[in-house]
Design an enzyme around this catalytic site. Sequence first.
Site, PDB file in Angstrom:
ATOM      1  N   LYS A 133       0.809  -1.223   0.000  1.00  0.00           N
ATOM      2  CA  LYS A 133       0.000   0.000   0.000  1.00  0.00           C
ATOM      3  C   LYS A 133       0.842   1.273   0.000  1.00  0.00           C
ATOM      4  CE  LYS A 133      -4.091  -2.068   2.132  1.00  0.00           C
ATOM      5  NZ  LYS A 133      -5.124  -1.950   3.193  1.00  0.00           N
ATOM      6  N   ASP A 180     -10.285   2.178   1.699  1.00  0.00           N
ATOM      7  CA  ASP A 180     -10.487   1.633   3.044  1.00  0.00           C
ATOM      8  C   ASP A 180     -11.157   2.660   3.952  1.00  0.00           C
ATOM      9  OD1 ASP A 180      -9.358  -0.895   2.622  1.00  0.00           O
ATOM     10  OD2 ASP A 180      -7.327  -0.181   3.054  1.00  0.00           O
TER      11      ASP A 180
END
Length: 275
Positions: A68, A105
């Site tokens: 990420k 997210d």
Amino acid sequence: MSSTRRAAVLGSPIAHSLSPVLHRAAYTALGLENWSYDRFEVDEAGLPGFVAGLDDSWAGLSLTMPLKRAIIPLLDEISDTAASVEAVNTVVFTGDGRRIGDNTDIPGMIAALRERGIEKVESAAILGAGATASSALAALARICGGPVTAYVRSEARAAEMRGWGERLGVDVRTAAWEDADQAFAAPLVVATTPAGTTDALAAAVPGAPGTLFDVLYDPWPTALAAAWSDRGGKVVGGLDLLVHQAVLQVEQMTGAASAPLAAMRAAGERALGER
């Protein structure tokens, strides 16, 4: 541009990922017969070569750990949301060849809570201090009106969480993991730790607790989530988060106005039931 469109989730380890199940269910429901979604075992060292080898049939990528942050230098642009936590879990390839990064997210957490009727809270607690905890803080920055207490195992982790709080505009207070049962007085508790970490806390859940957001989904329910539910509390699970962030990914990658949340959740529940 190729008429076949491809997307995939990358990470290491990746075999456990439910993302292919969710995205493929969305493609089926949306009638996207020429779309495919796969998973690839890719670590940080292999990421630049993998991305460089993608052709114009690729529409997007989902990124999980440990990629990420590693993906960011390979992108042309990232959203403010992704920049706020230095983490990208979604890459969209544009028609002119640009690579745009985002983080679904954070809005996924907010959407999962909203679905269970949680729009605003006056305070919250976070169990843990890893990458998911920073995303949780970013989500809480938008819905929590007061302090957030993070329960952590070391002063280094505590300092890290306070630093994220300053960056995100959240009043973060830190406490020792040994006192984590005190978190349960908060109206919202977000558990961001690996499987098994919170099991010993299950016996300390009080009667009529608030809301628990446990980001795990396999195994489910966790001991903490089961105890929370047994004592009358509201529980939001990791599958809720996974589905809501995947909905946003599907919409960004395909251009669909609305991804099929119910079909994606049902597919995820079936897949977990078969494990």
